[in-house]
Design an enzyme around this catalytic site. Structure first.
Site, PDB file in Angstrom:
ATOM      1  N   ARG A  20       0.828  -1.221   0.000  1.00 30.06           N
ATOM      2  CA  ARG A  20       0.000   0.000   0.000  1.00 30.06           C
ATOM      3  C   ARG A  20       0.851   1.256   0.000  1.00 30.06           C
ATOM      4  NH1 ARG A  20      -3.550  -0.234   4.984  1.00 30.06           N
ATOM      5  NH2 ARG A  20      -1.624  -1.104   5.766  1.00 30.06           N
ATOM      6  N   ASN A  38      -6.083  -2.765   2.399  1.00 30.57           N
ATOM      7  CA  ASN A  38      -6.067  -4.214   2.534  1.00 30.57           C
ATOM      8  C   ASN A  38      -7.498  -4.721   2.649  1.00 30.57           C
ATOM      9  OD1 ASN A  38      -3.270  -4.428   2.524  1.00 30.57           O
ATOM     10  ND2 ASN A  38      -3.109  -4.364   4.746  1.00 30.57           N
TER      11      ASN A  38
END
Length: 92
Positions: A20, A38
Site C-alpha cells: 500500500r 487491505n
C-alpha cells in the site's frame, strides 16, 4: 483530457510487504487520486482516478509491486468517476 476511475484488485503476497505504501508513492508520482487498502481476503484494493495512461502505468506497476511482494493476479474494472478524492492515500 478525460479522467477515468479504475478499481484494481491485487492478489498474492501483497499484505505486510509495504504494497500500500509503495502504491501510494507511485500513484502520487502519476498524479492519481484515490486510495489503497487491505481486504480481509488478503488482496489489496486500489481505487484510482486520473488520466488513462497514468492508470495504465499504475496497473503495470501493480503487476510487480514492491520487491517483497509476490503478485499472482491483477483485476481491473472501470467505474464512473466521482472526483471525491483530493489526493492518493492509504485507507484502513
Amino acid at each position: 483530457m478525460m479522467r477515468t476511475r479504475w478499481v484494481i484488485l491485487v492478489s498474492g503476497k501483497v499484505q505486510g510487504v509495504c504494497y500500500r505504501a509503495s502504491t501510494e508513492d507511485v500513484a502520487r508520482r502519476l498524479n492519481l487520486t484515490g486510495y489503497a487498502k487491505n481486504l480481509p481476503d488478503g488482496r489489496v484494493e486500489i481505487v484510482a482516478e486520473g488520466l488513462q495512461d497514468d492508470l495504465q502505468a499504475l496497473k503495470d506497476w501493480c503487476e510487480e509491486g514492491p520487491p517483497a511482494a509476490r503478485v499472482t493476479g491483477v483485476e481491473v474494472r472501470e467505474v464512473p468517476v466521482s472526483d471525491e478524492f483530493r489526493e492518493f492515500r492509504i485507507k484502513d
